[in-house]
Write an enzyme that holds these catalytic residues in place. Structure first.
Site, short mmCIF file in Angstrom:
data_model
loop_
_atom_site.label_atom_id
_atom_site.label_comp_id
_atom_site.label_asym_id
_atom_site.label_seq_id
_atom_site.Cartn_x
_atom_site.Cartn_y
_atom_site.Cartn_z
N GLU A 42 0.83 -1.20 0.00
CA GLU A 42 0.00 0.00 0.00
C GLU A 42 0.87 1.26 0.00
OE1 GLU A 42 -3.78 1.35 2.05
OE2 GLU A 42 -3.32 -0.58 3.00
N ASP A 71 9.03 5.30 -7.55
CA ASP A 71 7.75 5.99 -7.38
C ASP A 71 7.83 7.25 -8.22
OD1 ASP A 71 5.20 5.51 -5.96
OD2 ASP A 71 5.51 7.59 -5.39
N TYR A 156 0.75 8.59 -18.70
CA TYR A 156 0.40 9.89 -19.27
C TYR A 156 1.26 10.26 -20.49
CZ TYR A 156 -1.97 10.57 -14.76
OH TYR A 156 -2.79 10.46 -13.66
O1 LIG Z 1 3.88 1.18 -7.92
P1 LIG Z 1 4.27 0.34 -9.10
O2 LIG Z 1 3.90 -1.10 -8.96
O3 LIG Z 1 5.72 0.55 -9.48
O4 LIG Z 1 3.44 0.85 -10.39
P2 LIG Z 1 2.51 2.16 -10.49
O5 LIG Z 1 2.02 2.29 -11.88
O6 LIG Z 1 1.48 2.12 -9.40
O7 LIG Z 1 3.56 3.31 -10.22
P3 LIG Z 1 3.50 4.55 -9.22
O8 LIG Z 1 2.81 4.20 -7.98
O9 LIG Z 1 4.92 5.06 -9.12
O10 LIG Z 1 2.64 5.59 -10.01
C1 LIG Z 1 3.24 6.24 -11.11
C2 LIG Z 1 2.21 6.69 -12.12
O11 LIG Z 1 2.69 7.90 -12.71
C3 LIG Z 1 2.56 7.86 -14.12
N1 LIG Z 1 3.90 7.75 -14.72
C4 LIG Z 1 5.08 7.48 -14.11
N2 LIG Z 1 6.09 7.39 -14.98
C5 LIG Z 1 5.55 7.59 -16.19
C6 LIG Z 1 6.07 7.59 -17.50
O12 LIG Z 1 7.34 7.32 -17.75
N3 LIG Z 1 5.22 7.86 -18.49
C7 LIG Z 1 3.92 8.11 -18.28
N4 LIG Z 1 3.34 8.09 -17.07
C8 LIG Z 1 4.14 7.85 -16.03
C9 LIG Z 1 1.75 6.60 -14.43
O13 LIG Z 1 0.38 6.92 -14.42
C10 LIG Z 1 2.07 5.69 -13.27
O14 LIG Z 1 1.07 4.72 -13.02
MG LIG Z 2 2.04 2.24 -7.43
#
Ligand SMILES: O=P(O)(O)OP(=O)(O)OP(=O)(O)OC[C@H]1O[C@@H](n2cnc3c(O)ncnc32)[C@H](O)[C@@H]1O
Ligand SMILES: [Mg+2]
Length: 199
Positions: A42, A71, A156
């Site tokens: 979480e 993150d 995004y």
């Molecule tokens: O936590 P994990 O399991 O790593 O996977 P997650 O997708 O939930 O990852 P995050 O909690 O770090 O949330 C990051 C979000 O930000 C956005 N994001 C991060 N890096 C990106 C990228 O390189 N291109 C586009 N969107 C991105 C995308 O919506 C991700 O889901």
């Molecule tokens: Mg995540």
């Protein structure tokens, strides 16, 4: 070191890390590739650092090997930095990239081109059993477009136009994105940690 665990369930991120670590002859494995499956961690933190550490330290504790977590998120100036740490679940817990982009575009409907500035931010945390967590941060500046465009990447990327480009991140080839992205910038800082490991 010839392998590293990436504490992520995001296939798009994992693909990028596999490409980065290949350059160091290190194979990166995501959580879905492990023989044992763990409950979702979480993300209760309010900063990228807190959430990255939560993911890395929890998994390093379970596995007793070095674990890297990412993150990351999108900070939009006209939305006072939102969606930020809530980027993955901005439009709801089901984590839909399409719904997240729709929500952002709707919120920016009345915002002019000049005021659509934004940045992708990435914080990497490496946790090793018995050692202090190492952090690396990177970002890339850009603008939010009016409509999504492009098929590459994830999240995004179709609505983010990096500074100096007339294409969205999703219109760039994966190897082009990987040269300029927030994740790459953070990896550049992580290089020092990697070199220390090799000693
Ligand atoms: O936590 P994990 O399991 O790593 O996977 P997650 O997708 O939930 O990852 P995050 O909690 O770090 O949330 C990051 C979000 O930000 C956005 N994001 C991060 N890096 C990106 C990228 O390189 N291109 C586009 N969107 C991105 C995308 O919506 C991700 O889901
Ligand atoms: Mg995540």
């Amino acid at each position: 070191m010839d392998k590293i665990i990436i504490a992520t369930k995001n296939a798009g991120k994992l693909k990028e890390f596999k490409a980065f670590f290949e350059e160091y002859d290190i194979t990166a494995y995501g959580l879905d590739e492990l023989s044992q499956q763990f409950d979702e961690i979480e993300e209760t933190g309010t900063t990228f650092e807190e959430n990255a550490a939560l993911k890395a330290e929890t998994m390093a504790g379970h596995l007793q090997v070095p674990v890297l977590a990412d993150d990351s998120g999108l900070e939009i100036d006209a939305l006072e930095g939102r969606p930020g740490v809530y980027s993955a679940r901005y439009a709801g817990e089901e984590k839909s990239d399409q719904a997240n982009m729709d929500k952002v575009l709707e919120e920016l409907k009345a915002v002019s081109k000049e005021e659509r500035t934004a940045r992708f931010v990435c914080v990497l945390a490496v946790s090793q059993p018995g050692k202090e967590t190492f952090y690396a941060r990177g970002h890339v500046e850009g603008k939010i477009t009016d409509v999504p465009s492009g098929e590459h990447g994830f999240g995004y990327d179709p609505v983010f136009q990096p500074e100096g480009y007339d294409k969205t991140m999703a219109e760039l080839k994966p190897e082009e994105k990987n040269q300029i992205s927030h994740r790459k910038q953070a990896m550049v800082h992580l290089e020092k940690w990697l070199n220390d490991q090799a000693k």
